[in-house]
Design a protein around this motif. Structure first.
Motif, mmCIF file in Angstrom:
data_model
loop_
_atom_site.group_PDB
_atom_site.id
_atom_site.type_symbol
_atom_site.label_atom_id
_atom_site.label_comp_id
_atom_site.label_asym_id
_atom_site.label_seq_id
_atom_site.Cartn_x
_atom_site.Cartn_y
_atom_site.Cartn_z
ATOM 1 N N LEU A 1 17.178 14.851 -21.420
ATOM 2 C CA LEU A 1 17.541 15.740 -22.519
ATOM 3 C C LEU A 1 19.022 15.645 -22.837
ATOM 4 O O LEU A 1 19.417 15.555 -24.011
ATOM 5 C CB LEU A 1 17.164 17.181 -22.159
ATOM 6 C CG LEU A 1 17.603 18.265 -23.144
ATOM 7 C CD1 LEU A 1 16.977 18.036 -24.517
ATOM 8 C CD2 LEU A 1 17.256 19.650 -22.612
ATOM 9 N N ARG B 1 19.942 12.516 -24.658
ATOM 10 C CA ARG B 1 19.472 12.538 -26.044
ATOM 11 C C ARG B 1 20.398 13.395 -26.900
ATOM 12 O O ARG B 1 20.745 13.026 -28.035
ATOM 13 C CB ARG B 1 18.031 13.052 -26.093
ATOM 14 C CG ARG B 1 17.408 12.929 -27.479
ATOM 15 C CD ARG B 1 15.912 13.118 -27.433
ATOM 16 N NE ARG B 1 15.516 14.468 -27.057
ATOM 17 C CZ ARG B 1 14.777 14.788 -25.998
ATOM 18 N NH1 ARG B 1 14.346 13.834 -25.188
ATOM 19 N NH2 ARG B 1 14.458 16.043 -25.735
ATOM 20 N N LYS B 2 20.810 14.537 -26.391
ATOM 21 C CA LYS B 2 21.717 15.405 -27.141
ATOM 22 C C LYS B 2 23.034 14.692 -27.427
ATOM 23 O O LYS B 2 23.539 14.715 -28.564
ATOM 24 C CB LYS B 2 21.978 16.702 -26.356
ATOM 25 C CG LYS B 2 20.790 17.636 -26.255
ATOM 26 C CD LYS B 2 21.165 18.980 -25.651
ATOM 27 C CE LYS B 2 21.684 18.866 -24.235
ATOM 28 N NZ LYS B 2 21.951 20.194 -23.628
ATOM 29 N N LYS C 1 22.747 11.817 -29.980
ATOM 30 C CA LYS C 1 22.652 12.317 -31.356
ATOM 31 C C LYS C 1 24.029 12.642 -31.924
ATOM 32 O O LYS C 1 24.372 12.251 -33.056
ATOM 33 C CB LYS C 1 21.777 13.573 -31.393
ATOM 34 C CG LYS C 1 20.291 13.347 -31.388
ATOM 35 C CD LYS C 1 19.569 14.684 -31.578
ATOM 36 C CE LYS C 1 18.073 14.489 -31.738
ATOM 37 N NZ LYS C 1 17.375 15.775 -32.010
ATOM 38 N N GLU D 1 18.733 21.499 -27.637
ATOM 39 C CA GLU D 1 18.830 20.393 -28.585
ATOM 40 C C GLU D 1 18.940 20.909 -30.017
ATOM 41 O O GLU D 1 19.597 20.296 -30.866
ATOM 42 C CB GLU D 1 17.623 19.473 -28.442
ATOM 43 C CG GLU D 1 17.739 18.172 -29.199
ATOM 44 C CD GLU D 1 16.654 17.181 -28.822
ATOM 45 O OE1 GLU D 1 16.687 16.043 -29.336
ATOM 46 O OE2 GLU D 1 15.758 17.528 -28.019
#
Length: 359
Positions: free
Chosen positions: A265, A268-269, A272, A341
Motif C-alpha cells: 500500500l 502504491r501511495k 502515485k 490512499e
C-alpha cells in the motif's frame, strides 16, 4: 463528523478505527469504571496491555528473544544520547552517516560522549542523495555505525541496509512498521512513536541483548537500556495512554495483513504522488530517484510566490499540514501507514486543479 486528511510529519495521522476504539474506551475502559489513563502502571490491566503490545510487535517485526523490546519516553532525540552512552563502552568513538537534519542532530549529541567519525555525508548535495557506500571511510575500531534510514525533513531514504562489521544502529522513526525489517541485521533500532506507531510520548527501542550491560558508568538510569529491560520498561511510570494506543495500532496493522501488506500500500501511495509530481512542470521533487522516501515526499512549486496560496487553498480543501519544514521550505506530504490512499488521490486531484488555476 467530517475529518480532514492529515499529511503532518509528526505527530501524524492515526488509524480512524483506533481512534474510534479509544473514544469508546475513554471514560470506562473494559468496564473498569475509569479510563486507561487513570490506572496504575502496576495494575494487571496496564501490565497486560504492555505485554500484549510487545507480543504483537514481536510478531509484526519477527523479533526473536535475542532482542529486548523497550517502551521508553523522551522521543528519538533522547536516544541520540542514549545510543553512545549504552554502546560506546571502552571504544574511543563511533561511525555516523550524515544524510540530513536528524543525522546532524544525532552526530552533535554523540560528540558529547566520544569521537565521531562521519564516514560519509550528502550535505554537498543539500541532502538530496544517499552517499555512495563505496566511498565511506569506516573506522575498524568503531563501537557501532549509526545511520538514519529515512530523513523526515529532506525526504531521502536508504533503499538498502549498510553491511558493516560492527553493530548497526538505525533511527527508524519515520519508517518503522511501514514495511518488513530484517531486525537481525541491526544491533539496535530506535523510533519515536508519533509517525507509524502511535501518539507522541512513546519511544521504541529494539536492542540485541548481548549489547546490554555496556553502559557508561555515568549513564543515567533513565537512559540505561539494561535498566529498562530489567524492569520491563517500567523503571518509572511509562506513558501508559500512548502505550495503550500503540497496542491498538499494532492490532490494526495485523488486521490489515501485516507489514508486507502495508509495504504494498505504501509503495502504491508514494508511486502515485511521485508520478503526479514528475509528470508536471509546475511541481518538482528535489531528491534523486534512487533515494526517494516512501514516507515523506517534499515538493516545490515552479513559482514559490504561490506557496501561500497553495497552503491556504489546500487547507480549505481539507488537506492539512502540507507546509515543508522551515529549514527547506516548499511542501511536504507525509504518507505514513494511517494516511489512506484516498488522501493521496485527493491531494493529487487538488494539485492538478491548483496547477490549472495558477499555472
Amino acid at each position: 463528523m467530517s475529518r480532514s486528511f492529515n499529511f503532518c510529519a509528526g505527530p501524524a495521522a492515526l488509524p480512524e478505527p483506533v481512534l474510534e476504539i479509544a473514544r469508546e474506551d475513554m471514560l470506562n475502559w473494559h468496564g473498569c469504571g475509569l479510563s486507561f489513563m487513570e490506572m496504575s502502571h502496576r495494575s494487571p490491566e496496564v501490565v497486560g496491555v504492555a505485554e500484549h503490545a510487545e507480543r504483537t510487535l514481536r510478531k509484526l517485526l519477527s523479533i526473536t528473544d535475542d532482542y529486548a523490546v523497550l517502551f521508553l519516553q523522551g522521543g528519538a532525540s533522547t536516544q541520540f544520547s542514549a545510543v553512545p552512552l549504552n554502546l560506546l563502552g571502552d571504544s574511543l568513538g563511533a561511525d555516523y552517516v550524515n544524510t540530513g537534519q536528524w543525522s546532524k542532530k544525532a552526530i552533535a549529541e554523540a560528540k558529547r560522549f566520544g569521537a565521531v567519525n562521519v564516514v560519509a555525508s550528502s550535505e554537498e548535495t543539500q541532502f538530496s542523495t544517499i552517499p555512495d557506500p563505496q566511498l565511506w571511510q569506516l573506522d575498524s575500531d568503531a563501537a557501532y555505525l549509526h545511520f538514519t534510514p529515512n530523513e523526515t525533513i529532506g525526504g531521502v531514504e536508504f533503499s538498502w541496509v549498510p553491511q558493516v562489521n560492527v553493530p548497526l544502529v538505525g533511527d527508524m522513526s519515520s519508517t518503522i512498521l511501514s514495511r518488513p525489517v530484517a531486525v537481525e541485521e541491526y544491533g539496535a533500532i530506535y523510533a519515536g512513536a508519533q509517525k507509524n506507531i502511535g501518539p507522541a510520548g512513546l519511544t521504541l527501542v529494539i536492542v540485541r541483548r548481548d549489547l546490554l550491560g555496556k553502559a557508561h558508568a555515568l549513564c543515567p538510569a533513565m537512559l540505561n537500556w539494561q535498566t529498562a529491560d530489567e524492569n520491563d520498561s517500567m523503571y518509572n511510570t511509562p506513558p501508559t495512554f500512548s502505550l495503550y494506543l500503540a497496542a491498538l495500532v499494532f492490532d490494526w496493522l495485523e488486521e490489515q495483513g501485516g507489514l508486507t501488506a502495508m509495504e504494498v500500500l505504501n509503495r502504491r501511495k508514494a508511486e502515485k504522488l511521485y508520478t503526479a509530481i514528475d509528470s508536471s512542470d509546475f511541481y518538482a521533487n528535489p531528491v534523486e530517484l534512487a533515494s526517494r522516501s516512501l514516507m515523506n515526499i517534499p515538493f516545490t512549486l515552479a513559482d514559490a510566490n504561490l506557496d501561500k496560496a497553495f497552503l491556504s487553498e489546500s487547507e480549505a480543501a481539507g488537506l492539512l499540514n502540507l507546509k515543508g519544514h522551515r529549514s527547506v521550505g516548499g511542501m511536504r506530504a507525509s504518507v505514513y501507514n494511517a494516511v489512506p490512499e484516498a488522501a493521496v488521490d485527493a491531494l493529487i486531484a487538488f494539485m492538478q486543479g491548483f496547477e490549472a488555476r495558477h499555472g
